[in-house]
Design a protein around this motif. Sequence first.
Motif, short mmCIF file in Angstrom:
data_model
loop_
_atom_site.label_atom_id
_atom_site.label_comp_id
_atom_site.label_asym_id
_atom_site.label_seq_id
_atom_site.Cartn_x
_atom_site.Cartn_y
_atom_site.Cartn_z
N ALA A 1 104.82 28.42 -19.96
CA ALA A 1 103.65 29.26 -20.26
C ALA A 1 103.09 28.94 -21.64
O ALA A 1 101.87 28.81 -21.82
N VAL A 2 103.97 28.80 -22.61
CA VAL A 2 103.54 28.47 -23.98
C VAL A 2 102.92 27.08 -24.03
O VAL A 2 101.98 26.83 -24.79
N LYS A 3 103.42 26.18 -23.19
CA LYS A 3 102.87 24.83 -23.17
C LYS A 3 101.40 24.84 -22.78
O LYS A 3 100.59 24.13 -23.38
N GLY B 1 99.42 26.03 -25.68
CA GLY B 1 99.30 24.97 -26.68
C GLY B 1 98.33 23.87 -26.28
O GLY B 1 97.83 23.12 -27.12
N MET B 2 98.06 23.75 -24.98
CA MET B 2 97.14 22.72 -24.49
C MET B 2 95.71 23.22 -24.43
O MET B 2 94.82 22.52 -23.95
N GLY B 3 95.48 24.46 -24.90
CA GLY B 3 94.11 24.95 -25.00
C GLY B 3 93.75 26.12 -24.11
O GLY B 3 92.63 26.66 -24.21
N GLN B 4 94.65 26.55 -23.24
CA GLN B 4 94.37 27.72 -22.38
C GLN B 4 94.45 28.99 -23.23
O GLN B 4 95.35 29.14 -24.06
N PRO C 1 101.17 23.93 -16.31
CA PRO C 1 102.41 24.54 -16.81
C PRO C 1 102.46 26.05 -16.60
O PRO C 1 103.49 26.59 -16.19
N ALA C 2 101.35 26.76 -16.88
CA ALA C 2 101.35 28.22 -16.73
C ALA C 2 101.44 28.62 -15.26
O ALA C 2 102.12 29.59 -14.92
#
Length: 238
Positions: free
Chosen positions: A70-72, A75-78, A164-165
Amino acid sequence: MVAKGFTVDLNKALVFQVGHLGKGYQEWVHQPIVSKEGPRFFENNVLESMTRTVWWAIPTVWLPVVCWFAVKSFGMGQSVPDVCLLVLSGIFTWTLIEYSVHRFLFHIKTESYWANTAHYLLHGCHHKHPMDGLRLVFPPAAAAILCFPLWGMVKLMVTATAAPAYFAGGLLGYVMYDCIHYYLHHGNPSIDRAKYLKRYHMNHHFRIQTMGFGITSSLWDMAFGTLPPTPKASETSS
């Protein structure tokens, strides 16, 4: 092949016996033995230990992975709202996977030696010994193997930043499923919704095993016409 009238010896390791039941396996496996002591699966102690998993291993192993995915995405802009929506979408998707796997894989009809053996390991053991507390949740090592192809599928379904989320939500849905499933067998719910789910699931085990394939929800049973008659509390086992 085996002689007609083969009988499983419950005092011996079961896995390599059940296949010999042939066409009689389906009837045998759906006659539950209600005991909190589980049977022995394998004579080999290492293999035997691999079949037993405590319920709390599931959230302990997988919740950190859920958070990482979720954090990834964040970190990718979501954005935070987008991550939350993707996680919820993943949980919703899991409920359909849960229903489909339970209905079409876990309840597949088998009669050959190796098909019976595989089915018993996958789900038959749970119907034969529904109160075996150490074989109610999926071993993390086996789940980890399945995560790789599922992650690949998710990456094909949604954008790279959303994947990822969305995967985190599906994995969180699985964690909720395994923990709820354990609770429905061994807990004593006081909340009405939990009481309903327990009756609903015990109905699947002890009354109508060809219906009621949802665990965390009866949504897909309603959608696909496999919703059983609502049992009364007095008609189900605890």
